[in-house]
Scaffold this motif. Sequence first.
Motif, short mmCIF file in Angstrom:
data_model
loop_
_atom_site.label_atom_id
_atom_site.label_comp_id
_atom_site.label_asym_id
_atom_site.label_seq_id
_atom_site.Cartn_x
_atom_site.Cartn_y
_atom_site.Cartn_z
N ASP A 87 -11.70 0.79 -1.75
CA ASP A 87 -11.35 2.19 -2.03
C ASP A 87 -10.10 2.59 -1.25
N THR A 88 -10.05 2.21 0.01
CA THR A 88 -8.89 2.54 0.84
C THR A 88 -7.63 1.88 0.29
N ILE A 89 -7.73 0.60 0.02
CA ILE A 89 -6.55 -0.13 -0.47
C ILE A 89 -6.08 0.46 -1.80
N ALA A 90 -7.03 0.76 -2.69
CA ALA A 90 -6.67 1.29 -4.00
C ALA A 90 -5.90 2.60 -3.84
N GLY A 91 -6.43 3.51 -3.04
CA GLY A 91 -5.79 4.81 -2.86
C GLY A 91 -4.39 4.67 -2.29
N MET A 92 -4.27 3.84 -1.26
CA MET A 92 -2.98 3.71 -0.60
C MET A 92 -1.95 3.03 -1.51
N PHE A 93 -2.38 2.03 -2.24
CA PHE A 93 -1.45 1.36 -3.16
C PHE A 93 -1.02 2.29 -4.29
N ALA A 94 -1.95 3.09 -4.76
CA ALA A 94 -1.60 4.01 -5.84
C ALA A 94 -0.61 5.06 -5.33
N LEU A 95 -0.70 5.38 -4.04
CA LEU A 95 0.26 6.33 -3.46
C LEU A 95 1.60 5.66 -3.21
N GLY A 96 1.61 4.34 -3.31
CA GLY A 96 2.85 3.60 -3.04
C GLY A 96 3.00 3.26 -1.57
N MET A 97 1.95 3.47 -0.78
CA MET A 97 2.03 3.15 0.65
C MET A 97 1.55 1.72 0.88
N LYS A 156 1.91 7.79 -7.09
CA LYS A 156 3.28 7.55 -7.54
C LYS A 156 3.48 6.12 -8.03
N ALA A 157 2.50 5.27 -7.76
CA ALA A 157 2.76 3.85 -8.01
C ALA A 157 1.67 3.24 -8.88
N VAL A 158 1.21 4.01 -9.88
CA VAL A 158 0.12 3.51 -10.70
C VAL A 158 0.59 2.42 -11.65
N GLU A 159 1.83 2.56 -12.13
CA GLU A 159 2.31 1.59 -13.11
C GLU A 159 2.40 0.18 -12.55
N SER A 160 2.84 0.11 -11.29
CA SER A 160 2.99 -1.22 -10.69
C SER A 160 1.74 -1.62 -9.90
N TYR A 161 0.70 -0.77 -10.00
CA TYR A 161 -0.49 -0.98 -9.18
C TYR A 161 -1.09 -2.38 -9.32
N GLU A 162 -1.35 -2.74 -10.57
CA GLU A 162 -2.05 -4.00 -10.83
C GLU A 162 -1.29 -5.18 -10.24
N GLN A 163 0.00 -5.14 -10.48
CA GLN A 163 0.87 -6.22 -10.02
C GLN A 163 0.94 -6.25 -8.49
N ASN A 164 1.11 -5.07 -7.88
CA ASN A 164 1.20 -4.98 -6.42
C ASN A 164 -0.08 -5.46 -5.76
N VAL A 165 -1.20 -5.01 -6.31
CA VAL A 165 -2.47 -5.37 -5.71
C VAL A 165 -2.71 -6.88 -5.84
N ALA A 166 -2.34 -7.42 -7.00
CA ALA A 166 -2.54 -8.86 -7.21
C ALA A 166 -1.71 -9.67 -6.22
#
Lengths: 721, 323
Positions: A473-483, A535-545
């Motif tokens: 949950d933490t990682i998802a939120g922060m990545f979606a924020l672009g942090m 701010k970073a939902v579009e690249s989320y999947e790629q960033n997280v992977a």
Amino acid sequence: MADFLLEIGTEEIPARMIAGATEELARRVGELLVRERLCATAQVEAFSSPRRIAVLATGLAAAQPDVAEQLLGPGAAHAFKDGQPTQAAVAFAKKVGVEVSELTTATTAKGSYVAANVLRKGRPASELLCELIPKEIAALYWAKNMYWRPGKPERFVRPLRWLVALLDSEIVPLEFAGIKAGRESRGHRILSTGPVTFAKAGEYAEKIRAAHVLPSYAERELKIRKALDAACRTIPGARWREDKGLLDTVVQLTEAPSVIVGGFDREFLSLPEEVLVTVMRDHQKYFAVEDADGKLAPYFLAVLNTVTDAEGEAIVRHGNERVLRARFKDARFFWDADQQLTLKDRVAMLKTVTFQKELGSYFDKASRTQHLGSQLSAAVTEFYPAHRQGVVYKAALMAKCDLTTELVKEFTELQGIIGGLYLVHQAERMELPESSAAAIGQAIYDQYKPASMEDAVPRSLEGAVLAVADKADTIAGMFALGMIPSGSKDPFALRRAANGIVRTLAEHNLPLSLSKLMTDALRQYQGTEAEARFKAVESYEQNVAAFFRERLEFYLREAKGIAYDVTNAVLAAGADNVVDALERAEAVARVRESEDFVAISASVKRMKNILRQATEAGKWPAADANFVHAAADSDAERALAKCTAELSGEVEELCKARKFDEALARLATVRRPLDEFFEKVMVMAEDEKVRLTRLALLQQVAAMFQAIADFSEVVTVGKAS
Amino acid sequence: MTSKPLTFQELILKLQEFWAAQGCVLQQPLDVEVGAGTMSPETFLRVLGPKPYRVAYVQPSRRPADGRYGENPNRLYKHMQYQVILKAPPVNVQELYLESLKAIGIDLLRHDIKFEEDNWEAPTLAAWGVGWQVMLDGLEITQFTYFQQCGGIDLDPMCAELTYGLERIAAFLQDVDSIYDIVWVRGPQGEVKYGEVRLADEEQFSTYNFEKADVAKLWEHMAAYEAECHGLIEQYVAGTAEPKPPKKGEEPKPAAPKFTAIERRRFPLLPAYDLCLKCSHLFNLLDARGAISVTERVGVIQRVRNLAVGVARAWVDQQTQGA
């Protein structure tokens, strides 16, 4: 041969920074000495204490060796007329200090020049050190530094108060931060009387010890260990609890360590051991003492930065006991005060506790984690039918409630642990049956695990699921924020969280998809206020992977000791499932040295090259599953096709069942026909039909391996080509 | 140690005497609520700018959330700090500090003293520094900080701040387990204890801070103080700003009337700072009341910080102009 002593005297350096700075200073001085040709290999001994870092280098030359050099002057045509030196030649000879008759000519790519062979004198060591050492001091790295002089001319960890720089018995008159180096140092703040004066560099350690400072980590550690042992011998059956981190700290907080043993009232032993030990270790820097059965005993060991007499020891003991008593009373006060509300009562209070300013409160986090945990639980139950989904559900709701308790506000490092303890303690009031209370409590207790590479993962499956959901949950939120963590920047410790997920999945043998986990985690944010800030939902999947791939790579290499090439090979074939990747990696690591696989790795590389080149040349339109083979026109080709046809279905089944060792054993049998094929068959045949058939066959062979690893990544040095 | 340990007020007197001998101005406590001695203008504003200064004072420090209705022997809503500012610090500042411990009766040969890393940061003041907590036999007795920045402004020269926790030190010297048992003074009336002097404060203010303070009123007060403080800062800025050169093709705008030298010197920035402190205290009260939601919290801290930074900047300007 000369000795060089450098001591940098400062106000107390933070304990955590001393070791690194000492090492760095020794390295810098050593490199400087070699670079400046004052010695061939540097012999540098490092010293340190809270108020100083020092180095003693031995075997230095008094000066750099002289160097023969050819200096070039004006062009030869200019310098000599009719074989006679001109004014230009005379001037050059004068400038470089040789007789005109000694001038020669030298020819370079640019032409012919007058030249002089001179001996460049090496500079004296003292002069060089004087000039260069201040730069090395200035360049030392500090995690946090400060300025102290008006105009802020330099920064250092704390104000620098003295410098000692001696070349044997001579002062090297260097200067840094407005301080001129001399031969005077200072001993222990209280025990030493007057300055310490060195007649020569070599007597450093001896003189400093005489001034009540043990000038190295090793010496102080040894002294402290012995003193701790000795103190324990005064209590029958007692042992001090080994604690590397604590030992590190007290070693770096003391110049003249000694140990006293103190006691506390037995009644405090009714508080949980976790609380007592935390107070002693983290707040007071005391070592805990255990009895012969390993249970906490009502004593503590304090490491002092002084050596005092019996009366002094009694005073210091009394003072420390008094402080600890107050701390324990506080803890008990908080424990009792906290019982006014149960964890359940505290759920609503989480609305006022910030999780992260963009992501809302811990109440929000708890509800997200609860849902994500449920989904995860459902998936886990497929593998482990005994998994208790209800335990995860309840634990997730109350996991963060201890953040509102007095005890956790006071001892933040006990978050989670206190929640777990309270849950069990308050089970009856919350009408939880004993068996589920124990399980819920344990899950809450373990939720932050593993806190480091060394720390264990949550003990129970329910704890594992909660810990994974919370971190995801933490990682998802922060990545979606672009942090997203980058370089040394990872303020929310997301790498540690992801490492924790990877290890927990691996050690609990949970073959779950990381991408699904993270997609589900992001979905929990739908419709929340936080979502509007993403701010970073579009690249989320790629960033997280990419992020998890790195973490997985780190885990395989650092925690599991898998070689980097095997790690790369395995992850190239898929990095979405930790358990699967780990098993593949271990299976590949086991066979990589075998003769078959050394050959196979080479062959796969060759296949890939051929396929790539063919694609680039436009001769291999792409993998086409429906491609119809022409009749194979050689025995080797037929043999390989037959073997591949037999194997591929079987290997696929074995991989699905995660029987990678067996799959690899089967795949090894392709070696002979493959070798034979490459020996006898020319893939890029003139005839298009033939060529495409052969390429398709190679594609098939390569694909069989692809479920396990990209063998072309496996390094095969000096073996079959 | 002397036969009888120092009373609470003797402790203060000894420190006063010691630091007076070092040339410190002995100031009196600020008469506005503050959470720490650092917030007094004698620290916050004096550390700005180039002028050397030495000052020492007792500062009663109010932290509403720390109140415990007088029931906890170690915690107070209002504790007292002894604050020393040395700008710029002498090279022997640590040795001086150790001397001050001797002055209050601590035999350094029979105690364990450690300087342990402890850096300080105050987000509402845009201030930070590095330093130590000084530990005496396992008890934190002093915060020793080298200020690096205040109100968002780099300090040059920097200064040393020593903050002694008076109650802790007194309880240590007198060897009592409860702050309320500290002897404040001995006289013909017998011993007067800390509890006798201060317990009612703790009880009543805890009740007020946690239960009775009118949240709506607190927000109103805060908004009012903030607006007034802002207004003053804006006036100062308008009265001192250099007129901007007009853009090409624009008529030059009539510049706002500039302050005369005397207007500038008399401009009430010290009162503006008092207003900023009021806001800071109200923030602490609202926090203790649990009235600040997650989303609001960062914003409110920022509001106070803006005031502190605004006053600090204006103050530096005012001081430099006056010089």
